[in-house]
Design an enzyme around this catalytic site. Sequence first.
Site, short mmCIF file in Angstrom:
data_model
loop_
_atom_site.label_atom_id
_atom_site.label_comp_id
_atom_site.label_asym_id
_atom_site.label_seq_id
_atom_site.Cartn_x
_atom_site.Cartn_y
_atom_site.Cartn_z
N GLU A 189 -6.62 -7.71 -0.25
CA GLU A 189 -7.03 -7.68 1.16
C GLU A 189 -8.47 -7.21 1.27
O GLU A 189 -8.87 -6.25 0.60
CB GLU A 189 -6.20 -6.65 1.95
N GLU B 38 0.82 -1.22 0.00
CA GLU B 38 0.00 0.00 0.00
C GLU B 38 0.85 1.27 0.00
O GLU B 38 0.78 2.08 0.93
CB GLU B 38 -0.96 0.01 1.20
C1 GLA Z 1 -4.05 -2.33 5.11
C2 GLA Z 1 -2.65 -2.95 5.22
C3 GLA Z 1 -2.58 -4.15 6.10
C4 GLA Z 1 -3.43 -3.93 7.33
C5 GLA Z 1 -4.84 -3.61 6.92
C6 GLA Z 1 -5.79 -3.44 8.09
O1 GLA Z 1 -4.77 -2.82 4.10
O2 GLA Z 1 -2.13 -3.29 3.95
O3 GLA Z 1 -1.23 -4.36 6.45
O4 GLA Z 1 -2.91 -2.88 8.07
O5 GLA Z 1 -4.84 -2.41 6.22
O6 GLA Z 1 -7.09 -3.15 7.67
#
Ligand code: GLA
Length: 677
Positions: free
Chosen positions: A317, A158
């Site tokens: 995710e 991210e």
């Molecule tokens: C993001 C991050 C993860 C985690 C999630 C929690 O997507 O990539 O590492 O912190 O948020 O929702």
Amino acid sequence: MDMNDLTRQLGGGTPRIAFGADYNPEQWPRDVWKHDVELMREAKVNLVSVGIFSWALLEPEEGRYEFGWLDEVLDLLHENGIAVDLANASASPPPWFTVKYPDSAPVDADGVRQTHGSRQAFAACSPDYRRAAAALTTAIAKRYADHPALAMWHVHNEYGCHNQPDFGPHAERGFREWLRNRYESLDGLNEAWGTAFWSQHYYDWAEIMPPRRSGTHINPSHQLDFARFSSDSLLECFEAEAAILRAQSDKPVTTNFMGLNMGLARPIDYWRWAPRMDIVSNDHYLIAEDLRNHQDLALAADLTRGWADNAPWLLMEHSTSAVNWQPRNIAKAPGQMLRNSFQHLARGADGILFFQWRASRAGAEKFHSGMVPHAGRDTKVWREVVQLGKALEAASEVAGSRVAADAALVFDTDARWAAELDSHPSIEAQPTRELRDWHDALYRSGITADLRQSTDDLRAYRLVVAPMLYLVTDDGAANLRRYVEGGGTLLLTYFSGIVDEHDRIIMDPVEGGGYPGAFRDLLGVEIEEFFPLRDGEALALTAGSGERWSELGRTTTAEAVSRYERGPTAGSPAVTRNVSGAGTAYYVGTSPDAEALAAFLPRVLEDAGLEAPAHAAEFPELEVVRRTSDGTSWLFAINHGEVDARLSVDGIELISGTPTEGALTIPAGGVAVVRLA
Ligand code: GLA
């Protein structure tokens, strides 16, 4: 190598939808690992992301690597038939790194240097960070390129989320270099930024700073270029690391995007990034308190599909239940996680992954749900995880197919960034809310929309909606004009076509002529003054009412579909329709309420040759999307409502494996996937 190669690898030749999570075994004692893989097999997990935040354990001091534990994890996963999306672990430099190279940490706009203690504390242009990340990536690539568990590479994590834009000395140097490339001369920059205003003329490149804290509003063109630069400098990091991986391995490379997630994705221009991905992947989290968060999910999925240029993409995710970072972290209701997953699948995802496998015992995310909750196996979450694994396996044949959409929404990053700057007519003019509202209008009509840029080829779409396209390039404006003249139906909304790529008003200094400078002729309207509305104010229109915004203006060649009924703009057009060439261009100068929308949207759809399907009115909570491939079509039906829904449809429902025999009931809260006869 792309998503299709990945799904084929997972199925040993026959495509199989990816299913799994971020797996962080380093947070657990070794004896837990064997239980993990047993549970993964029970749930039919076939892909896990490993090592994303493992830098500190993989490299305890500069240049000394400890791969033993990771070797064990990868071997164990492979022995159990679970493939790995292996991270290059560059996301979060360890404490020793920031202590050794203190100036590699980012500096915020107030000049405060951040440090380690959370995650992702690095300045994108820090040479030490880039060197160290490259060395780590090289070591990982060399060690694991040929590991049989390896299915894909996960660069960083991210970008632009928890690593904030840097305003420090490295950014200062990088920004000046970036500006020199863009403008070549200071004259060009002064002209583009309009520096005659407020005595901002630059005589030397060394006078230009990142837009750090200043007394009041910072030059908007300066801010806009800094946003572009910040995105580009992170992209340089990605490209350097991806190149190292690609030199060692032919497995696909990705980094996880973060869609629209509550505005957090602001620092990255994903349209520029996406073509550099072998697989486009996205993270999506529900806005827990939003009662229509499934529509927000649909928009995020449609946007990801846009970035992927309509190819299958990977949901890297989402959450099995609650997250830990919203004000009220409402858990998912029974069935909700399954619906969320099938929405992503319906809208083009060929893989459904979660953050994370096992809910953490310690750390900032210990209250974030996982596939294995703190309470263990005898739980709602685990039962639904197992159910989802089965359902995805049953739906495997949809992998590789593409979503069918007749409409498109235009969403340019530059337009968003520029519209979100300060000193504008009203804080109510919010481009992402406007995008969401128009996506919702189509969603409620049962119409699937792709997301595109103003410069993309739009000819395949019957309808194009461009909500708040505040900034538009000459190419973008010309492309939209050609689209209409060639027979398309275009709908533009207020605060569109106002500024050029440098955020300067599009106008003729001598003649004037009114807003929107880029689209006045195409729309057949001239707006002389904006009249934003008060908080909560609704202005009566010929039918329904408008909120947030109104305008004083007139039609030239357009027909007024509705007008403002009272107030200072009384009589001015609110919604207009103009025929141009073989097509039609609508303009909506306010935020219409449901009644106003109902009064003209059917006409827009009719002009476009589109029809809202019957289920949209009959079962407003039923989401229906189609994917197709080589003459086969699959219909996805997701029932977000509390009453059963019924569709006339002939084919095989894949999750239950039963023929529909002409009609299908989708129980309240349920999902179905039908291979159409
Ligand atoms: C993001 C991050 C993860 C985690 C999630 C929690 O997507 O990539 O590492 O912190 O948020 O929702």
